[in-house]
Write a protein that holds these residues in place. Sequence first.
Motif, PDB file in Angstrom:
ATOM      1  N   GLN A  37       0.834  -1.202   0.000  1.00 34.15           N
ATOM      2  CA  GLN A  37       0.000   0.000   0.000  1.00 34.15           C
ATOM      3  C   GLN A  37       0.868   1.250   0.000  1.00 34.15           C
ATOM      4  N   VAL A  38       0.520   2.188  -0.882  1.00 32.10           N
ATOM      5  CA  VAL A  38       1.215   3.476  -0.931  1.00 32.10           C
ATOM      6  C   VAL A  38       0.172   4.584  -0.944  1.00 32.10           C
ATOM      7  N   PHE A  39       0.599   5.791  -0.592  1.00 30.87           N
ATOM      8  CA  PHE A  39      -0.288   6.941  -0.664  1.00 30.87           C
ATOM      9  C   PHE A  39      -0.248   7.529  -2.062  1.00 30.87           C
ATOM     10  N   GLN A  40      -1.398   8.026  -2.484  1.00 29.57           N
ATOM     11  CA  GLN A  40      -1.525   8.623  -3.810  1.00 29.57           C
ATOM     12  C   GLN A  40      -0.475   9.717  -3.994  1.00 29.57           C
ATOM     13  N   ASP A  92       4.266   5.825 -11.036  1.00 33.75           N
ATOM     14  CA  ASP A  92       3.781   7.072 -10.438  1.00 33.75           C
ATOM     15  C   ASP A  92       2.301   6.906 -10.100  1.00 33.75           C
ATOM     16  N   SER A  93       1.978   6.927  -8.807  1.00 31.47           N
ATOM     17  CA  SER A  93       0.607   6.636  -8.363  1.00 31.47           C
ATOM     18  C   SER A  93      -0.286   7.872  -8.315  1.00 31.47           C
ATOM     19  N   GLY A  94       0.198   8.998  -8.828  1.00 28.53           N
ATOM     20  CA  GLY A  94      -0.517  10.262  -8.665  1.00 28.53           C
ATOM     21  C   GLY A  94      -1.947  10.265  -9.167  1.00 28.53           C
ATOM     22  N   ARG A  95      -2.266   9.528 -10.217  1.00 35.17           N
ATOM     23  CA  ARG A  95      -3.608   9.569 -10.814  1.00 35.17           C
ATOM     24  C   ARG A  95      -4.437   8.337 -10.494  1.00 35.17           C
ATOM     25  N   PHE A  96      -4.033   7.567  -9.479  1.00 35.11           N
ATOM     26  CA  PHE A  96      -4.705   6.295  -9.227  1.00 35.11           C
ATOM     27  C   PHE A  96      -5.216   6.209  -7.797  1.00 35.11           C
ATOM     28  N   SER A  97      -6.217   5.349  -7.626  1.00 40.57           N
ATOM     29  CA  SER A  97      -6.772   5.086  -6.309  1.00 40.57           C
ATOM     30  C   SER A  97      -7.328   3.664  -6.294  1.00 40.57           C
ATOM     31  N   GLY A  98      -7.131   2.976  -5.169  1.00 40.47           N
ATOM     32  CA  GLY A  98      -7.612   1.604  -5.060  1.00 40.47           C
ATOM     33  C   GLY A  98      -6.593   0.601  -5.576  1.00 40.47           C
ATOM     34  N   ALA A  99      -7.080  -0.593  -5.919  1.00 42.14           N
ATOM     35  CA  ALA A  99      -6.194  -1.653  -6.407  1.00 42.14           C
ATOM     36  C   ALA A  99      -5.724  -1.340  -7.826  1.00 42.14           C
ATOM     37  N   PHE A 118       6.452  -8.412 -16.904  1.00 42.33           N
ATOM     38  CA  PHE A 118       6.680  -8.162 -15.476  1.00 42.33           C
ATOM     39  C   PHE A 118       5.526  -7.307 -14.950  1.00 42.33           C
ATOM     40  N   ARG A 119       5.019  -7.646 -13.778  1.00 41.56           N
ATOM     41  CA  ARG A 119       3.845  -6.950 -13.242  1.00 41.56           C
ATOM     42  C   ARG A 119       4.149  -6.301 -11.894  1.00 41.56           C
ATOM     43  N   LEU A 120       3.620  -5.091 -11.728  1.00 40.60           N
ATOM     44  CA  LEU A 120       3.633  -4.414 -10.439  1.00 40.60           C
ATOM     45  C   LEU A 120       2.193  -4.271  -9.987  1.00 40.60           C
ATOM     46  N   ARG A 121       1.928  -4.627  -8.752  1.00 40.46           N
ATOM     47  CA  ARG A 121       0.564  -4.542  -8.253  1.00 40.46           C
ATOM     48  C   ARG A 121       0.565  -4.060  -6.805  1.00 40.46           C
ATOM     49  N   GLY A 122      -0.559  -3.479  -6.417  1.00 40.95           N
ATOM     50  CA  GLY A 122      -0.687  -3.004  -5.040  1.00 40.95           C
ATOM     51  C   GLY A 122      -1.924  -2.144  -4.901  1.00 40.95           C
ATOM     52  N   THR A 123      -1.984  -1.385  -3.811  1.00 40.41           N
ATOM     53  CA  THR A 123      -3.139  -0.539  -3.512  1.00 40.41           C
ATOM     54  C   THR A 123      -2.677   0.893  -3.293  1.00 40.41           C
ATOM     55  N   VAL A 124      -3.393   1.823  -3.920  1.00 44.32           N
ATOM     56  CA  VAL A 124      -3.102   3.247  -3.768  1.00 44.32           C
ATOM     57  C   VAL A 124      -4.194   3.872  -2.905  1.00 44.32           C
ATOM     58  N   ARG A 125      -3.769   4.526  -1.841  1.00 43.64           N
ATOM     59  CA  ARG A 125      -4.716   5.132  -0.901  1.00 43.64           C
ATOM     60  C   ARG A 125      -4.542   6.650  -0.894  1.00 43.64           C
ATOM     61  N   PRO A 126      -5.643   7.406  -1.003  1.00 39.67           N
ATOM     62  CA  PRO A 126      -5.509   8.865  -0.962  1.00 39.67           C
ATOM     63  C   PRO A 126      -4.977   9.329   0.389  1.00 39.67           C
ATOM     64  N   GLU A 127      -3.961  10.180   0.363  1.00 43.76           N
ATOM     65  CA  GLU A 127      -3.454  10.743   1.620  1.00 43.76           C
ATOM     66  C   GLU A 127      -4.463  11.734   2.193  1.00 43.76           C
ATOM     67  N   LEU A 128      -5.109  12.488   1.300  1.00 38.33           N
ATOM     68  CA  LEU A 128      -6.191  13.390   1.683  1.00 38.33           C
ATOM     69  C   LEU A 128      -7.472  12.913   1.012  1.00 38.33           C
ATOM     70  N   LEU A 129      -8.479  12.625   1.814  1.00 38.47           N
ATOM     71  CA  LEU A 129      -9.735  12.069   1.294  1.00 38.47           C
ATOM     72  C   LEU A 129     -10.804  13.146   1.261  1.00 38.47           C
ATOM     73  N   LEU A 130     -11.392  13.340   0.069  1.00 36.88           N
ATOM     74  CA  LEU A 130     -12.513  14.263  -0.109  1.00 36.88           C
ATOM     75  C   LEU A 130     -13.823  13.494  -0.061  1.00 36.88           C
ATOM     76  N   GLN A 131     -14.750  13.957   0.772  1.00 29.44           N
ATOM     77  CA  GLN A 131     -16.079  13.328   0.838  1.00 29.44           C
ATOM     78  C   GLN A 131     -17.145  14.424   0.790  1.00 29.44           C
ATOM     79  N   PRO A 132     -17.960  14.444  -0.264  1.00 30.28           N
ATOM     80  CA  PRO A 132     -17.931  13.560  -1.431  1.00 30.28           C
ATOM     81  C   PRO A 132     -16.789  13.925  -2.376  1.00 30.28           C
ATOM     82  N   ALA A 133     -16.431  12.980  -3.244  1.00 27.32           N
ATOM     83  CA  ALA A 133     -15.379  13.231  -4.228  1.00 27.32           C
ATOM     84  C   ALA A 133     -15.899  14.081  -5.380  1.00 27.32           C
TER      85      ALA A 133
END
Length: 230
Positions: A37-40, A92-99, A118-133
């Motif tokens: 898991q990494v932050f967006q 670069d996870s800047g434009r991604f969220s989730g798996a 070759f595959r890279l996989r994981g989960t991207v989590r927003p460091e700052l969460l907007l609700q609603p998005a």
Amino acid sequence: MKRACCLLAGLFLFAPSLLWAAAPRLTVSETDYNFGQVFQGEKVEHSFRFRNGGDAPLLVERVQSSCGCTAALVSATTIPPGGEGEIRTTFDSGRFSGAVQKSVTLYVNDPQRRRVEFRLRGTVRPELLLQPALLEVEGLQAGETKEARVTVTNQGTREITLTTVQSTLAEMQVDLAPTALAPGRSVEIVVRLKPKAGKGRLGGYVLIKTDSENVPELRLPVSASVATKP
């Protein structure tokens, strides 16, 4: 003389098989990397190693990434017999969220294995969460002000300051004083919309500047419908 001719004929017949036996052979020990898991906004770096197990040079013909978010750099384009090479990848996870799953494909001159993925996989989590998005407001009346509320939550591990806020719509006002958010804390932002007559829909963004290296700016899309008077 007859025996010599037979030997020469046998050598000619056997020579193609000797030439065919000399070939590169691509071998890899790892084709899948889970970065967890990494932050967006964070960048993930990982190197995949490969080896030439054959008896002829292994030539790297090209390297192809699944998208522009993943860069790949090969250490060498010619690997001698018994030699090793590596592909250094950066996601670069800047434009991604989730798996997420991204891939890098290596193309070589091995007649038995022309490509390997070759595959890279994981989960991207927003460091700052907007609700609603996405902020959708219905039933606005021209000349009247309607409020909507948005929550910003710090899901990271360090304090983040929301420095400024800006609206891209003249009909939208957002007030936010500089606010420091400790990990796990939230702040509520009030958005005020006051449409002018003659507009059926409004669309724009609330732009929130931060001191986060991963998320220097939050963009909240705003969509609103304006009711027409009978």
